[in-house]
Motif scaffolding. Structure first.
Motif, PDB file in Angstrom:
ATOM      1  N   GLN A 130      43.013  51.786  46.744  1.00 26.29           N
ATOM      2  CA  GLN A 130      43.318  50.813  45.713  1.00 26.29           C
ATOM      3  C   GLN A 130      44.308  49.905  46.017  1.00 26.29           C
ATOM      4  N   ILE A 131      45.127  50.213  46.851  1.00 30.45           N
ATOM      5  CA  ILE A 131      46.297  49.207  47.210  1.00 30.45           C
ATOM      6  C   ILE A 131      45.673  48.113  47.955  1.00 30.45           C
ATOM      7  N   ILE A 132      44.699  48.523  49.040  1.00 31.24           N
ATOM      8  CA  ILE A 132      43.821  47.394  49.691  1.00 31.24           C
ATOM      9  C   ILE A 132      43.236  46.638  48.880  1.00 31.24           C
ATOM     10  N   SER A 133      42.491  46.918  47.811  1.00 30.46           N
ATOM     11  CA  SER A 133      41.485  46.532  46.815  1.00 30.46           C
ATOM     12  C   SER A 133      42.387  45.326  46.181  1.00 30.46           C
ATOM     13  N   TYR A 134      43.568  45.660  45.688  1.00 29.76           N
ATOM     14  CA  TYR A 134      44.470  44.685  45.245  1.00 29.76           C
ATOM     15  C   TYR A 134      44.924  43.643  46.176  1.00 29.76           C
ATOM     16  N   ALA A 135      45.174  43.949  47.450  1.00 34.11           N
ATOM     17  CA  ALA A 135      45.626  43.144  48.482  1.00 34.11           C
ATOM     18  C   ALA A 135      44.457  42.055  48.731  1.00 34.11           C
ATOM     19  N   LEU A 136      43.404  42.572  48.749  1.00 32.75           N
ATOM     20  CA  LEU A 136      42.211  41.536  48.895  1.00 32.75           C
ATOM     21  C   LEU A 136      42.211  40.648  47.801  1.00 32.75           C
ATOM     22  N   LYS A 137      42.313  41.068  46.564  1.00 36.57           N
ATOM     23  CA  LYS A 137      42.239  40.263  45.460  1.00 36.57           C
ATOM     24  C   LYS A 137      43.265  38.954  45.470  1.00 36.57           C
TER      25      LYS A 137
END
Length: 815
Positions: A130-137
């Motif tokens: 979830q952290i990496i998903s937000y970082a990608l956004k």
């Protein structure tokens, strides 16, 4: 569509995750991506520890939870813009609260079930993804997150759940049909039952998640991103020369991954194999490196062996007895009993006599397996038809892997002979009919030596690494080291030998470096090293257990000569210029020769006679070819020859002996040379190498030194005695001149008798014109009757002695 999986080291910290994001965004410009991520490096271990700590009624689990929370909060601050930080922190805090509640329950109940543990371990991947998903956004709005538990369905075998593929594929199509984002992030490792209970996919579960998603999406490829450039020819942490493998077949990859190649886990391959989806293993930190491409084809580069792998912590379990011969069902009962108790069998071998079955299992399962098998065969054991099963723990399995091995003869022979030459004992062997894998069980202490020796044999263009342990760094030792340093490049390029000096020792200091000493400044290193200790030196050599080890003795020390057997018994070759061992009691000499043969460890001492002259080597060839030595005449002391060649009316005997010592022609104690002891040792060695049994006291020593010279206790007194008896030496010289002869110290063996002594040599003798420090040996044999085989040349001096030692090292390298 491509599936990309990023492992724990790839997402260990903000810096690494930034590299991951760059890779993803770059690839998303061309294709739709499914991204699978592992937990942050070390988090799964922390979660497991927190669970067991709580179940043990230890409140320290609360600190572990705080540590896990802090680790993820720091990532959020470093990776996600301030606008999205609050929303993400809310998600993470909610997950941490759920984790805290589960652990509180474990603490209160004093219990940790596999079901609860699966739920606890799931938080690692849920948080990181979830952290990496937000970082990608931050960088790419075209991104979303999907919880893998909504798609991947399993049975309820918590800890290592089995995937229900038809249900999983159906849910995948259903969930993804309404998602339009270019990048979709999934947590690896986790799944759920049809009742929505969290499960995990076992060891290497995130790889498996990626493979499942690749299968369900019919992806064009599956990319496993890790911290190395693909799968290697051997474990690069153990074998420094290991290289990444460009191409592997699915079967080769499965074999290597089964045998411990931790870049890829065996279950990962099965889903994509069925769909013929290629796997590419890449390095997050070197994204432009080629990596390893895995497909249904095995592309050969001329080498039938693709890799060497191993499994640690293995126990061999042997069931044997006459009651198994001709009795059907014994194997079935054995494996059925182990299967019912979920014990995995890694290795199997059975003799054709059916007298015994040998299996390899994990050390962790050993005692449990023994109890189960003894219970299964309780009746046969009580009737003495079958023995109680035998356990041998702390072993390793080593395996050669290659799809095309079946088409090449002699690979097993090369493998086992290489291990044998390095004193690696093989406990068991297994080879399938497909010949894709040859496995052997060995002691865990030999694994580094075995892997390096096999890698050298099959992958390093037959370059042999020689590891030298040198004792004695005086005049000769220094020249020897200089010669190695000078010739190192030549040896590697032309003779395929990589010579490394691992240890040096003198009487005061010793130094070890497993990677090899820097020979450009070895003196400084040695002076700043630890105190010399012979026992510790031996222990360290044996503990390092390096392949192609050679102990080099460049001393004249009897204590050092007495330790050769300890090296030979460990299959460590011995090269020596020290004459004491080979001229000691015949029983000891013969024992060293026998040990050399028994343990396949060369014992070379060419410099014992004639320094760098090929006297002993020539003699060995004569004997090996069936010739017989009947007589030996020789001038074997370069130092005595130098002395008598320079002793004249203008140079006193005392001064010439002094000069011989300064130039390094005599032993540190010159009395050893002048007394004839050294020559007696040399002729004794030649006699023994000719095939005759003789002791030192059988050699008549006709000394020319006065008795008082012989009785001196130190060098100072000895040289004083040479001055005192100057007239004695001058009379010898006058007598020789009056007879038109020269003084030479001659060793003779004939008709089973030997003697050494000073002789008056007439002009017609080949010994008459022997100049400087030269030696000369004449062998009269069955083939060389009237005209002897003659060897002549420099027989003393640091440089020529060092070159003789060097030549012996090279001989070993050529074996």
């Amino acid at each position: 569509m491509i599936v990309l999986k990023f492992g724990g080291t790839s997402v260990a910290n903000a810096q690494n995750i930034s590299k991951v994001i760059d890779i993803i965004i770059n690839k998303s410009q061309k294709e739709k991506l499914l991204i699978v991520v592992s937990a942050l490096s070390g988090v799964t271990d922390l979660l497991h520890l927190a669970g067991t700590t709580a179940a043990n009624k230890n409140k320290e689990y609360q600190k572990l939870v705080s540590k896990i929370a802090l680790k993820h909060e720091e990532l959020i601050v470093n990776l996600v813009d301030s606008e999205n930080q609050l929303a993400l922190k809310t998600i993470v805090n909610n997950e941490i609260k759920q984790l805290q509640t589960l652990l509180d329950g474990c603490f209160l109940l004093n219990e940790l079930s596999t079901k609860t543990l699966d739920r606890i371990l799931s938080f690692g991947e849920l948080l990181s993804s979830q952290i990496i998903s937000y970082a990608l956004k931050n960088n790419e709005n075209n991104c979303c997150f999907i919880d893998s538990r909504k798609i991947i369905k399993t049975n309820d075998n918590f800890g290592k759940a089995a995937v229900i593929f038809n249900k999983t594929k159906e849910l995948f199509s259903s969930v993804l049909q309404n998602i339009n984002e270019q990048i979709i992030v999934f947590p690896g490792f986790i799944a759920s039952t049809v009742n929505e209970e969290t499960t995990t996919l076992g060891r290497g579960g995130s790889d498996y998640t990626a493979s499942i998603l690749a299968y369900c999406s019919n992806a064009s490829s599956l990319e496993i991103w890790t911290d190395v450039n693909g799968m290697y020819t051997a474990n690069p942490k153990i074998v420094k020369q290991a290289k990444s493998i460009e191409n592997l077949s699915y079967q080769e990859a499965m074999e290597l991954s089964h045998f411990g190649a931790k870049v890829l886990y065996p279950p990962t391959i099965q889903p994509v194999l069925n769909a013929m989806i290629p796997i590419l293993i890449k390095n997050t930190f070197e994204p432009n490196a080629q990596g390893t491409y895995i497909s249904n084809q095995s592309i050969s580069n001329g080498n039938p062996v693709k890799g060497i792998s191993h499994i640690d912590a293995i126990t061999l379990l042997t069931l044997e007895g006459s009651g198994m011969i001709g009795i059907t069902g014994s194997s079935k009962r054995l494996f059925e009993a182990l299967s019912q108790h979920d014990i995995n069998v890694i290795f199997i071998t059975q003799a054709s006599s059916e007298h015994s079955i040998c299996i390899g299992i994990s050390n962790n399962d050993a005692e449990k397996a023994k109890t189960i098998i003894d219970a299964t065969f309780d009746i046969e054991i009580s009737q003495n038809k079958i023995d109680s099963c035998l356990l041998e723990k702390d072993l390793c399995i080593i395996a050669l892997v290659g799809e095309n091995m079946k088409n090449h003869q002699g690979l097993s022979g090369k493998m086992f002979s290489t291990l044998g030459k390095n004193n690696v004992n093989i406990r068991a062997i297994a080879q399938g009919a497909s010949e894709r894998n040859i496995s052997a069980v060995i002691n865990k202490n030999d694994i580094k030596k075995a892997l390096n020796a096999l890698h050298e044999r099959f992958f390093e263009d037959n370059t042999k690494q020689l590891n030298l342990f040198v004792m004695g760094v005086g005049n000769v030792g220094e020249k020897f080291i200089d010669q190695i340093n000078q010739q190192k490049k030549f040896l590697k390029e032309n003779l395929k030998m990589n010579v490394r000096v691992i240890a040096l020792s003198n009487s005061r200091k010793m130094i070890f470096n497993e990677e090899g000493l820097d020979l450009n400044n070895w003196k400084l290193q040695l002076n700043e090293s630890e105190e010399a200790n012979t026992e510790k030196f031996i222990s360290e050599v044996q503990k390092l257990n390096l392949r192609n080890s050679i102990f080099v003795d460049i001393t004249a020390n009897s204590d050092i000569a007495n330790i050769y057997d300890q090296f030979l018994k460990q299959s460590i070759a011995v090269v020596t210029c020290n004459k004491i061992a080979c001229s000691s009691q015949y029983e000891n000499y013969q024992n060293l020769k026998n040990l050399s043969r028994k343990y396949n460890a060369p014992f070379l001492f060419e410099t014992n006679v004639g320094a760098g002259l090929p006297i002993i080597d020539t003699l060995k060839h004569l004997i090996a070819s069936g010739d017989k030595v009947n007589k030996i005449q020789a001038v074997l002391s370069g130092s005595l020859n130098f002395i008598f060649n320079n002793f004249d009316e203008n140079n006193s005997f005392h001064d010439v002996v002094k000069e011989a010592g300064i130039q390094g022609f005599t032993e540190p104690d010159p009395k050893i040379d002048l007394s004839g002891i050294d020559v007696a040792r040399k002729i004794l060695i030649l006699i023994r190498e000719s095939g005759y049994k003789m002791e030192n006291n059988n050699i008549e020593n006709k000394s020319f030194l006065p008795e008082e010279c012989m009785q001196t206790a130190n060098n100072e007194d000895f040289f004083a005695s040479l001055i005192k008896y100057a007239p004695h030496f001058e009379n010898l010289l006058k007598e020789a001149n009056s007879k038109n002869c020269k003084l030479k110290y001659v060793a003779t063996f004939e008709n089973g008798k030997a003697n050494v002594g000073l002789e008056f040599i007439p002009q017609e003798s080949p010994f008459y014109n022997l100049e400087g420090k030269d030696n000369i040996v004449q062998f009269y044999t069955d083939r060389y009757v009237d005209q002897p085989l003659l060897i002549k040349g420099a027989g003393a001096g640091a440089a020529v002695t060092a070159s003789g030692i060097f030549a012996d090292v090279v001989r070993i390298g050529n074996v």
